[in-house]
Design an enzyme around this catalytic site. Structure first.
Site, PDB file in Angstrom:
ATOM      1  N   PHE A   1     -10.018  -4.254  10.658  1.00  0.00           N
ATOM      2  CA  PHE A   1     -11.218  -4.127   9.817  1.00  0.00           C
ATOM      3  C   PHE A   1     -10.880  -4.399   8.366  1.00  0.00           C
ATOM      4  O   PHE A   1      -9.726  -4.535   8.001  1.00  0.00           O
ATOM      5  CB  PHE A   1     -11.845  -2.743   9.971  1.00  0.00           C
ATOM      6  CG  PHE A   1     -10.876  -1.602   9.875  1.00  0.00           C
ATOM      7  CD1 PHE A   1     -10.534  -1.070   8.640  1.00  0.00           C
ATOM      8  CD2 PHE A   1     -10.292  -1.064  11.014  1.00  0.00           C
ATOM      9  CE1 PHE A   1      -9.646  -0.026   8.536  1.00  0.00           C
ATOM     10  CE2 PHE A   1      -9.405  -0.007  10.929  1.00  0.00           C
ATOM     11  CZ  PHE A   1      -9.072   0.510   9.702  1.00  0.00           C
TER      12      PHE A   1
ATOM     13  N   TYR B   1       0.792  -1.223   0.000  1.00  0.00           N
ATOM     14  CA  TYR B   1       0.000   0.000   0.000  1.00  0.00           C
ATOM     15  C   TYR B   1       0.829   1.280   0.000  1.00  0.00           C
ATOM     16  O   TYR B   1       0.281   2.364  -0.171  1.00  0.00           O
ATOM     17  CB  TYR B   1      -0.970  -0.011   1.184  1.00  0.00           C
ATOM     18  CG  TYR B   1      -2.079  -1.032   0.992  1.00  0.00           C
ATOM     19  CD1 TYR B   1      -3.209  -0.715   0.258  1.00  0.00           C
ATOM     20  CD2 TYR B   1      -1.955  -2.315   1.493  1.00  0.00           C
ATOM     21  CE1 TYR B   1      -4.206  -1.648   0.049  1.00  0.00           C
ATOM     22  CE2 TYR B   1      -2.946  -3.267   1.288  1.00  0.00           C
ATOM     23  CZ  TYR B   1      -4.070  -2.929   0.568  1.00  0.00           C
ATOM     24  OH  TYR B   1      -5.052  -3.863   0.345  1.00  0.00           O
TER      25      TYR B   1
END
Length: 433
Positions: free
Chosen positions: A433, A145
């Site tokens: 999450f 990322y």
């Protein structure tokens, strides 16, 4: 309220997304529900079947209108789940941030720029609608990322405390009522856990408001997901006025030379004050039948490291945790607090989100900050990735500069900015999450 973000489109994004941009044949839309994600996520994560309870939990958390589904010939082939989160930022209470999870691409559609396209669509929509100024995620693959402008904004430490190293130094004095220990099920303690979570929300950057489905996720304990361990248990530290802390843990049976040496796995521990915190750790280290005590993800500056008489034997292992990126540089930097007064001009490089590129004058104070575009000479030059690493006050500008990832263009600018950006205690997010 958070602005809805459907991210729906049947055309390619106008900007080139990779050396192999997605085919115009891909359709992008919001999913109807979690069932649209099931096949793609299952293939991307190894084909493992999750329990019905787990699937129900993630389905309850999903926000379809804020999520994104890519389809080829009408069949789902890539997913991105979006979450409306409230997260504590440095020097502030909880603020809206956009959570990203379950970024997955089917094996037959990899290396076609789909992941980059989905993330760009999400960030562009957040920018256009002036929704959340910061996006956060948990990275399955840390190297992935950074190319999308996400920096490692917090760290966690894993502990393995053997029997011989469980002694604690003398803990903090407690002038309040005597603490007592209660052990119960997480379900029975849900209301008390919620109160402690609310009380501790502003303690560290990265902490999330957990209510409703998010709290139920933390307390979920499907038997199929225990992997040989016992059921999830809850310790409560209580006094005459109420609950001051909780710990979620489980035991895994084990024997050594006919002696019980169960592993005590600490899933969460949170307390409203230092005395309750030390009380819970002492109780966990003294569990009947207990041997090694493990904690997989604790704050990098967890007080237990200072409480242990022999912290070296706990084998603390530090790893990256939460990743963050500025959706809009001005809104992200002016929406958090700072430790000191400083004035610095940042030259930001952000090819994925070109609206962030250029020079920004940041003026910080202990009561607020202002960030605007400027033509002044830059003091520091960095990319969106480095900016993301310092957004929550955890990344070190000095370290980044010495690694060659931040350029100091005015002598002294790194030290001045570093002092303003850093936060103590360190950021930490107990939620995946």
């Amino acid at each position: 309220m958070h602005s809805p973000s459907p991210f729906s489109s049947k055309s390619r994004s106008p900007e080139p997304l990779s050396s192999k941009p997605p085919s115009p044949d891909y359709d992008f839309r919001a999913p109807d529900d979690w069932s649209d994600f099931t096949e793609v996520v299952g293939l991307a994560y190894g084909g493992y079947d999750h329990s019905p309870e787990h699937r129900a939990t993630v389905a309850e958390l999903l926000e379809p209108k804020r999520s994104l589904l890519a389809c080829a010939a009408g069949r789902p082939c890539a997913t991105l789940a979006g979450y409306s989160l409230d997260m504590t930022l440095p020097g502030t209470g909880p603020r809206p941030v956009f959570g990203i999870g379950y970024v997955a691409v089917s094996p037959a559609h990899r290396r076609r720029g789909l992941m980059r396209d989905m993330i760009l669509r999400v960030l562009s929509d957040l920018h256009t609608t002036r929704a959340e100024p910061v996006a956060v995620l948990n990275a399955t693959e840390p190297a992935l990322y950074g190319r999308f402008g996400f920096g490692a904004a917090s760290q966690a430490v894993s502990l393995t405390i053997p029997v011989e190293a469980r002694a604690l130094a003398e803990g903090p004095a407690d002038d309040g009522p005597p603490l007592t220990l209660e052990v119960t099920s997480p379900a029975e303690a849900e209301a008390a856990i919620a109160r402690v979570c609310r009380a501790c929300l502003a303690e560290r950057p990265g902490m999330l408001r957990r209510e409703g489905a998010w709290l139920r996720q933390a307390l979920a304990d499907p038997p199929a997901d225990r992997h040989g361990a016992g059921r999830l248990l809850c310790m409560l530290a209580t006094d005459g006025a109420g609950v001051r802390g909780y710990a979620l843990y489980r035991l895994t049976a084990g024997w050594t030379h006919s002696y019980p040496r169960y592993t005590v796995s600490v899933q969460e521990l949170s307390a409203c004050d230092p005395a309750a915190y030390a009380f819970l750790w002492r109780a966990l280290l003294d569990v009947d039948l207990g041997g090694t005590v493990t904690a997989d993800a604790r704050p990098v500056d967890d007080p237990v490291l200072a409480l242990l008489a022999d912290p070296r034997s706990a084998a603390p292992t530090v790893r990256d945790q939460l990743y963050a990126r500025a959706v809009d540089v001005d809104r992200a930097l002016s929406g958090r607090g700072y430790a000191t007064e400083a004035e610095v001009v940042l030259e930001v490089t952000d090819p994925l989100c070109p609206w962030n590129e250029g020079r920004w004058r940041l003026i910080t104070g202990t009561t607020g900050a202002d960030c605007v575009r400027t033509r002044a000479n830059a003091d520091l030059a960095l990319t969106a990735r480095e900016l993301g690493a310092i957004l929550l006050g955890g990344g070190s500008l000095v370290q980044l500069a010495r690694a060659g990832r931040v350029a100091e263009l005015r002598p002294g600018a790194v030290q001045a900015a570093a002092a303003a950006f850093r936060h103590d205690p360190a950021p930490y997010c107990p939620v995946v999450f």
